[in-house]
Design a protein around this motif. Structure first.
Motif, PDB file in Angstrom:
ATOM      1  N   TYR A 246      25.562  63.997  25.245  1.00 11.71           N
ATOM      2  CA  TYR A 246      25.355  65.445  25.307  1.00 11.71           C
ATOM      3  C   TYR A 246      25.642  65.988  26.708  1.00 11.71           C
ATOM      4  CZ  TYR A 246      23.456  70.025  24.399  1.00 11.71           C
ATOM      5  OH  TYR A 246      23.322  71.376  24.253  1.00 11.71           O
ATOM      6  N   THR A 340      11.226  78.639  20.630  1.00 12.55           N
ATOM      7  CA  THR A 340      11.615  77.509  21.471  1.00 12.55           C
ATOM      8  C   THR A 340      11.631  77.924  22.932  1.00 12.55           C
ATOM      9  OG1 THR A 340      13.066  76.797  19.703  1.00 12.55           O
ATOM     10  CG2 THR A 340      13.584  75.966  21.871  1.00 12.55           C
ATOM     11  N   THR A 412      14.673  62.663  27.711  1.00 15.85           N
ATOM     12  CA  THR A 412      13.353  62.406  27.128  1.00 15.85           C
ATOM     13  C   THR A 412      12.865  60.990  27.462  1.00 15.85           C
ATOM     14  OG1 THR A 412      14.467  61.886  25.062  1.00 15.85           O
ATOM     15  CG2 THR A 412      13.520  64.089  25.241  1.00 15.85           C
TER      16      THR A 412
HETATM   17  C1  LIG Z   1      16.027  74.784  18.884  1.00 19.11           C
HETATM   18  C2  LIG Z   1      15.625  73.350  19.166  1.00 19.11           C
HETATM   19  C3  LIG Z   1      14.279  73.000  19.189  1.00 19.11           C
HETATM   20  C4  LIG Z   1      13.890  71.667  19.450  1.00 19.11           C
HETATM   21  N1  LIG Z   1      12.559  71.338  19.471  1.00 19.11           N
HETATM   22  C5  LIG Z   1      12.184  70.047  19.689  1.00 19.11           C
HETATM   23  C6  LIG Z   1      10.800  69.650  19.709  1.00 19.11           C
HETATM   24  O1  LIG Z   1       9.875  70.463  19.572  1.00 19.11           O
HETATM   25  N2  LIG Z   1      10.505  68.340  19.901  1.00 19.11           N
HETATM   26  C7  LIG Z   1      11.487  67.392  20.077  1.00 19.11           C
HETATM   27  O2  LIG Z   1      11.161  66.229  20.235  1.00 19.11           O
HETATM   28  N3  LIG Z   1      12.786  67.735  20.078  1.00 19.11           N
HETATM   29  C8  LIG Z   1      13.169  69.039  19.897  1.00 19.11           C
HETATM   30  N4  LIG Z   1      14.502  69.376  19.918  1.00 19.11           N
HETATM   31  C9  LIG Z   1      15.497  68.322  20.179  1.00 19.11           C
HETATM   32  C10 LIG Z   1      15.553  68.058  21.697  1.00 19.11           C
HETATM   33  O3  LIG Z   1      16.027  69.189  22.391  1.00 19.11           O
HETATM   34  C11 LIG Z   1      16.495  66.892  21.980  1.00 19.11           C
HETATM   35  O4  LIG Z   1      16.051  65.776  21.262  1.00 19.11           O
HETATM   36  C12 LIG Z   1      16.449  66.539  23.456  1.00 19.11           C
HETATM   37  O5  LIG Z   1      17.065  67.565  24.202  1.00 19.11           O
HETATM   38  C13 LIG Z   1      17.150  65.214  23.652  1.00 19.11           C
HETATM   39  O6  LIG Z   1      17.288  64.933  25.042  1.00 19.11           O
HETATM   40  P1  LIG Z   1      17.821  63.482  25.537  1.00 19.11           P
HETATM   41  O7  LIG Z   1      18.531  63.686  26.821  1.00 19.11           O
HETATM   42  O8  LIG Z   1      16.727  62.494  25.536  1.00 19.11           O
HETATM   43  O9  LIG Z   1      18.849  63.201  24.370  1.00 19.11           O
HETATM   44  P2  LIG Z   1      19.920  62.025  24.155  1.00 19.11           P
HETATM   45  O10 LIG Z   1      19.254  60.737  23.894  1.00 19.11           O
HETATM   46  O11 LIG Z   1      20.942  62.094  25.224  1.00 19.11           O
HETATM   47  O12 LIG Z   1      20.548  62.565  22.799  1.00 19.11           O
HETATM   48  C14 LIG Z   1      19.778  62.680  21.599  1.00 19.11           C
HETATM   49  C15 LIG Z   1      20.205  63.898  20.793  1.00 19.11           C
HETATM   50  O13 LIG Z   1      19.760  65.103  21.444  1.00 19.11           O
HETATM   51  C16 LIG Z   1      20.840  66.035  21.601  1.00 19.11           C
HETATM   52  N5  LIG Z   1      20.652  66.686  22.899  1.00 19.11           N
HETATM   53  C17 LIG Z   1      20.627  66.091  24.114  1.00 19.11           C
HETATM   54  N6  LIG Z   1      20.432  66.990  25.082  1.00 19.11           N
HETATM   55  C18 LIG Z   1      20.328  68.189  24.467  1.00 19.11           C
HETATM   56  C19 LIG Z   1      20.144  69.522  24.922  1.00 19.11           C
HETATM   57  N7  LIG Z   1      20.040  69.821  26.234  1.00 19.11           N
HETATM   58  N8  LIG Z   1      20.108  70.517  24.017  1.00 19.11           N
HETATM   59  C20 LIG Z   1      20.243  70.252  22.709  1.00 19.11           C
HETATM   60  N9  LIG Z   1      20.406  69.018  22.206  1.00 19.11           N
HETATM   61  C21 LIG Z   1      20.467  68.003  23.070  1.00 19.11           C
HETATM   62  C22 LIG Z   1      22.108  65.183  21.537  1.00 19.11           C
HETATM   63  O14 LIG Z   1      23.182  65.894  20.996  1.00 19.11           O
HETATM   64  C23 LIG Z   1      21.712  64.050  20.618  1.00 19.11           C
HETATM   65  O15 LIG Z   1      21.971  64.372  19.287  1.00 19.11           O
HETATM   66  C24 LIG Z   1      14.890  70.690  19.675  1.00 19.11           C
HETATM   67  C25 LIG Z   1      16.247  71.048  19.657  1.00 19.11           C
HETATM   68  C26 LIG Z   1      16.628  72.357  19.405  1.00 19.11           C
HETATM   69  C27 LIG Z   1      18.090  72.711  19.392  1.00 19.11           C
END
Ligand SMILES: Cc1cc2nc3c(=O)[nH]c(=O)nc-3n(C[C@H](O)[C@H](O)[C@H](O)COP(=O)(O)OP(=O)(O)OC[C@H]3O[C@@H](n4cnc5c(N)ncnc54)[C@H](O)[C@@H]3O)c2cc1C
Length: 637
Positions: A246, A340, A412
């Motif tokens: 991402y 959010t 995360t």
């Molecule tokens: C509107 C919305 C609300 C959310 N609410 C929650 C919540 O309440 N609790 C929760 O656990 N998760 C939630 N998520 C998901 C959360 O944002 C992602 O799991 C998190 O950003 C992953 O970060 P990472 O670097 O560990 O991910 P990675 O391990 O690098 O990737 C895991 C997944 O997360 C996605 N991702 C990574 N970074 C981002 C980013 N900056 N924005 C969007 N997607 C990303 C990737 O495409 C991939 O599919 C939400 C997502 C959205 C779009």
């Protein structure tokens, strides 16, 4: 079109030439395309507004109102009514558009509305590019007619594509469709326009071959630069790249968009049509400005303004793969259930400006923290003693922003490390974003969550209870289903659930189903399904009922426990969503809403369960409920 055909016929007799016809159409058709798209957005906005006001005011009409077929049916026995046929058709439209899907592999799903919009947009754009391309000598599809026009049409789409990709976007504002759902349209339009740009580029190569004499020309150089940037952009935006890397996608997207737009600006400037490109910078800049102002407003202490709240967050490891993050809310930060916030944590993230979206699990209301005396309506409340904190914190619920975060691989995972160290983490909050569901007008609401999806359904549940208490909602039944991997996860929300259940007015029937779906080793000794009346309970020395798990964990069922409440059920199996939803639809009349926030497979099961025949025009005409489904996917699907 007829005007132009007539003009074509007359052209040979007048001063109209191929060149004037071409250039007139090159400028006019993109404008016409915009009028059509504008009209389409306007129609959606009108429907959305009608639906919004209907929901807002129907919820307040507590008395029987025979003029509203949906509300009237609540008080009626189920029987066939011709008057409910239009409502049945609206339900059929919902099922066909949003619950019939095309599945690609295990994770990629497109609903029929998305398929329809995609096909319609492709036909629309290519039709506008290729109509009236017969030259004055009668040659059909004259390349000189459609070559530049495709480029102009493509350029004209960029302001909308840019707007759809921003968080504070006008289309979301007027249609009420959340920015993350519109992200699909942003990607889809970009890809169709990308194809059209290659039609433009390819036809230019064919027209101007051999191309060498033009290589020194500015318009060509900028055109080539922007096409290379756009091609890279489209590749890194593909789902596998976004899912696997991402951050790579994020930074490549940013730099390639900038390169593309600068290139496109200078390319189109040569032909005096840069007016389609520079608005993109304005739209993007405005979005960034709004985000920056919000960031400063809600995090002013970090920017050296006054003594604003310091938002050092506490990160706690709830289990191996879940972190709870909480911090004092900025005093003027308000949000509604389901919204959010983007969190920026410089000490946790690897790259600057890394912002991650998470749903706010806490509820922006004092109701659930009010002292006992302030809740005379609840007799039971006075009988129980609950610690001041909720969602595991020592601060009052409404004073904190709480997030349940599923540990993945990037940001995360680093947050998990910070939680293990027990350090406070600095957090900048940007938000809130996204619409909030107003379920006031629904007679029955079913809320389904998996794991951290409870961040979405819990505040929605609390909101329903508060609205029913305040006489602002016609809801009479709520079913709250939560699937969790470990029985321990119950403690994330049990205190607040207990409070909420105690405060719920008697007119509202609430059913809570907790499903523990983790590895059998942790839950083997849980009975197949559990309720307080279950005879399998053991009694410990202190008089509490307990369930002992194989790994030594114990679920205590004393008077203060969530499971001491009659309406709460615990089961160690996956919820049978088909059966639960079928039964709820059978038992309900009027309006029913189903909100889902969980894994793809939960969303898939719910979509499947709410297709025909469970939610069919005939069932609605026979007095069954009109069912609305909302799926929150926690990602850009
Ligand atoms: C509107 C919305 C609300 C959310 N609410 C929650 C919540 O309440 N609790 C929760 O656990 N998760 C939630 N998520 C998901 C959360 O944002 C992602 O799991 C998190 O950003 C992953 O970060 P990472 O670097 O560990 O991910 P990675 O391990 O690098 O990737 C895991 C997944 O997360 C996605 N991702 C990574 N970074 C981002 C980013 N900056 N924005 C969007 N997607 C990303 C990737 O495409 C991939 O599919 C939400 C997502 C959205 C779009």
């Amino acid at each position: 079109m007829d005007t132009y055909m007539a003009r074509d016929v007359l052209a040979s007799r007048s001063s109209v030439t191929d060149k004037t016809l071409r250039s007139t159409r090159n400028k006019l058709y993109p404008l016409q395309a915009w009028y059509c798209i504008g009209l389409f957005i306007f129609i959606i906005a009108v429907f959305q507004s009608i639906s919004f006001f209907h929901s807002k005011f129907a919820g307040r009409r507590k008395t029987f109102n025979d003029s509203d077929p949906e509300l009237a049916s609540v008080h009626r026995r189920r029987s066939f009514s011709w008057r409910r046929i239009p409502l049945g058709l609206v339900n059929a439209y919902r099922v066909i558009s949003f619950r019939w899907t095309l599945e690609f592999g295990k994770t990629y799903t497109l609903n029929m509305a998305e398929v329809f919009v995609t096909i319609a947009y492709i036909i629309f754009l290519f039709l506008w590019a290729f109509i009236n391309t017969t030259d004055l000598e009668g040659h059909a599809f004259d390349i000189t007619y459609w070559s530049n026009r495709s480029g102009m049409l493509a350029a004209s789409q960029f302001p909308l594509i840019t707007a759809l990709g921003t968080k504070n976007n006008i289309v979301s504002l007027i249609t009420g469709i959340s920015y993350d759902k519109l992200n699909y349209v942003h990607r889809m339009m970009s890809r169709v326009v990308f194809t059209l740009l290659w039609v433009h580029g390819g036809s230019e190569v064919v027209r101007n071959a051999p191309f060498q004499p033009y290589f020194a020309e500015q318009w060509l150089v900028w055109g080539v630069v922007s096409m290379i940037a756009f091609s890279i952009l489209c590749i890194v935006s593909l789902r596998p790249v976004r899912a696997q890397a991402y951050e790579l996608f994020f930074y490549v997207h940013f730099s390639m968009v900038l390169t593309f737009l600068i290139g496109a600006y200078y390319h189109t400037k040569q032909f005096t049509v840069a007016y389609w490109i520079y608005p993109c910078f304005v739209i993007w800049g405005l979005d960034r400005l709004i985000r920056f102002i919000r960031l400063v407003m809600f995090n002013h202490s970090y920017f050296g303004f006054g003594s604003g709240s310091t938002m050092d967050a506490t990160a706690e490891l709830l289990s191996d793969d879940f972190v709870r993050l909480r911090f004092h809310r900025p005093s003027h930060f308000h949000w509604t259930p389901g919204q959010t916030a983007y969190l920026i944590m410089p000490s946790v993230s690897r790259l600057p400006f890394e912002a991650h979206p998470f749903t706010i699990a806490s509820f922006n209301s004092k109701l659930f923290d009010a002292p006992k005396e302030q809740n005379p309506t609840s007799e039971k409340y006075t009988q129980i003693s609950i610690a001041e904190g909720s969602l595991g914190s020592s601060a009052p619920f409404w004073k904190e922003l709480v997030f349940f975060i599923n540990v993945r691989e990037g940001f995360t995972a680093r947050l998990k490390d910070a939680a293990l160290k027990g350090d406070k983490v600095k957090v900048f909050v940007d938000g809130p974003y996204g619409p909030s569901p107003n379920l006031s007008s629904y007679d029955t609401s079913v809320l389904i969550a998996g794991g951290s999806g409870v961040s979405y359904t819990l505040p929605v549940l609390l909101d329903i209870i508060e609205r029913v208490r305040n006489g602002q909602s016609s809801c009479s039944r709520v079913v709250f289903i939560w699937s969790i991997r470990s029985v321990d996860h119950i403690h994330w929300i049990d205190e607040v659930l207990i409070r909420a259940l105690r405060l719920a007015p008697p007119s509202l029937s609430i059913s809570i189903h907790i499903h523990v779906t983790g590895a059998p080793s942790t839950i083997e000794t849980l009975p197949q399904s559990y309720s307080p009346k279950d005879e399998k309970r053991a009694r410990d020395d202190s008089g509490s009922d307990i369930m002992e798990l194989q790994d030594g964990k114990v679920v205590e069922i004393n008077n203060d426990s969530l499971f001491a409440i009659e309406s709460v059920k615990l089961a160690h199996e996956r919820p049978d969503l088909w059966a639960i939803l079928r039964d709820e639809v059978k038992a309900t009349t009027g309006r029913m809403s189903v909100s889902v926030c969980g894994s793809q497979s939960i969303a898939r099961s719910v979509r499947g369960a709410l297709r025909f025949p469970v939610s069919s025009p005939l069932s609605v005409a026979n007095g069954g409920p009109s069912v609305t489904l909302h799926i929150e996917s926690f990602g850009y699907a």
